[in-house]
Write a protein that holds these residues in place. Structure first.
Motif, PDB file in Angstrom:
ATOM      1  N   ASN A   1     -15.231   2.097   5.553  1.00 16.64           N
ATOM      2  CA  ASN A   1     -14.621   0.815   5.221  1.00 16.64           C
ATOM      3  C   ASN A   1     -13.141   0.885   5.604  1.00 16.64           C
ATOM      4  O   ASN A   1     -12.367   1.564   4.937  1.00 16.64           O
TER       5      ASN A   1
ATOM      6  N   LYS B   1     -10.746  -0.904   5.073  1.00 15.59           N
ATOM      7  CA  LYS B   1      -9.835  -1.313   4.006  1.00 15.59           C
ATOM      8  C   LYS B   1      -9.685  -0.241   2.925  1.00 15.59           C
ATOM      9  O   LYS B   1      -8.866  -0.395   2.013  1.00 15.59           O
ATOM     10  N   GLN B   2     -10.476   0.824   3.036  1.00 16.43           N
ATOM     11  CA  GLN B   2     -10.405   1.908   2.058  1.00 16.43           C
ATOM     12  C   GLN B   2     -10.296   3.259   2.771  1.00 16.43           C
ATOM     13  O   GLN B   2     -11.227   4.067   2.756  1.00 16.43           O
TER      14      GLN B   2
ATOM     15  N   ASN C   1       0.800  -1.214   0.000  1.00 19.14           N
ATOM     16  CA  ASN C   1       0.000   0.000   0.000  1.00 19.14           C
ATOM     17  C   ASN C   1       0.839   1.272   0.000  1.00 19.14           C
ATOM     18  O   ASN C   1       0.311   2.357   0.258  1.00 19.14           O
TER      19      ASN C   1
ATOM     20  N   GLY D   1      -9.738   3.518  -3.507  1.00 19.77           N
ATOM     21  CA  GLY D   1      -9.347   3.444  -2.106  1.00 19.77           C
ATOM     22  C   GLY D   1     -10.169   4.231  -1.117  1.00 19.77           C
ATOM     23  O   GLY D   1      -9.850   4.246   0.068  1.00 19.77           O
ATOM     24  N   GLY D   2     -11.225   4.893  -1.567  1.00 22.87           N
ATOM     25  CA  GLY D   2     -12.074   5.625  -0.653  1.00 22.87           C
ATOM     26  C   GLY D   2     -11.868   7.129  -0.717  1.00 22.87           C
ATOM     27  O   GLY D   2     -10.823   7.614  -1.154  1.00 22.87           O
TER      28      GLY D   2
END
Length: 299
Positions: free
Chosen positions: A54, A56-57, A4, A89-90
């Protein structure tokens, strides 16, 4: 988190500043060790990333699109960059960051406003600076012009109702007081050469590449894009721009080294797989290459 990593910069003293999505890290011993650092607001308080709906995002808080982020400003190395975000990714707020101490301290130089298009769903607190009416999706480029002792930034991407996301800004840093002053030079729609990236300055002349991709209005045959240069003060006046080359497709990156100008195609909008645009005589002649072996990607 190594998968990441979205940003890294090696500074003159050997420090390495890098980021993973919404976290910043600093190594002072060639990556033998590293520690997380918090970005700071202009007043010195911690600038804390939001809690994503989220986990993860968490978004791309520190991911840049351009590649040069350090400059010699009055004999001192300065790191300045902006986040290219709200793609994957948000959602995240859009900021310009800076450091004057080899990454030991990272602060906000400029914070864009609250863009209604890029927010967490059902969030009680909106992302972005509530006191700034200037909004954007993300930052395409930040660069320094030593002739003016000023930084330039450009953003994208399109209109949000009656508000625009494509802007050019000019910022001046006051090192004695650790303060910035910014001015919006222009705001425009996305079918414009001002929807751009790859800002460079050579001998006081401004160079950039355009990735205009909006709807072509009636009476106009092509998008208003290409690789351009002009005097910085002539940026608002298209009649004083010189188009060096028109690759016909979107291009948002550009770098200049000596006589070589290197740019690239935006893969989603180009028939090239991995397209490069190059001039080795400072813009007099141009060649385009397609490195198909790398697949469909934007250099």
């Amino acid at each position: 988190d190594t998968n990441n990593i979205t940003f890294s910069c090696i500074l003159k003293n050997g420090n390495i500043l890098f980021a993973t999505l919404n976290k910043l890290f600093l190594s002072t011993d060639r990556l033998k060790t590293y520690r997380e650092i918090e970005a700071k607001n202009p007043d010195g308080s911690d600038y804390l990333p939001h809690a994503p709906s989220n986990p993860k995002q968490p978004g791309w808080y520190f991911h840049p699109l351009d590649g040069v982020h350090t400059w010699d400003v009055d004999g001192k190395e300065m790191l300045v960059w902006g986040n290219y975000c709200n793609v994957l990714g948000g959602p995240v707020p859009v900021n310009i960051y800076y450091s004057t101490d080899q990454g030991e301290t990272v602060k906000l130089a400029y914070a864009f406003g609250q863009n209604p298009r890029w927010q967490e769903k059902n969030a009680k607190t909106l992302l972005g600076n509530p006191d700034n009416s200037v909004i954007c999706r993300h930052i395409h480029s930040v660069a320094y012009n030593p002739s003016e002792r000023a930084f330039y930034a450009c953003t994208g991407d399109r209109d949000v109702q009656d508000r625009q996301e494509c802007h050019w800004l000019k910022g001046v840093y006051d090192s004695k007081n650790d303060k910035w002053s910014w001015k919006v030079l222009m705001s425009t729609n996305n079918n414009s050469r001002y929807k751009s990236g790859g800002i460079n300055f050579v001998d006081g002349v401004l160079y950039w590449a355009s990735d205009a991709n909006g709807r072509v209005p009636p009476g106009q045959s092509n998008h208003d894009r290409g690789i351009f240069r002009c005097r910085p003060e002539d940026l608002p006046d298209k009649s004083k721009h010189e188009m060096l080359f028109n690759p016909l497709f979107e291009s948002a990156n550009l770098i200049i080294e000596d006589q070589t100008i290197l740019s690239a195609h935006c893969a989603p909008a180009s028939p090239y797989s991995t397209g490069f645009i190059i001039s080795n005589d400072h813009g007099k002649t141009w060649t385009q290459y397609d490195l198909r072996q790398f697949g469909k990607r934007t250099p």
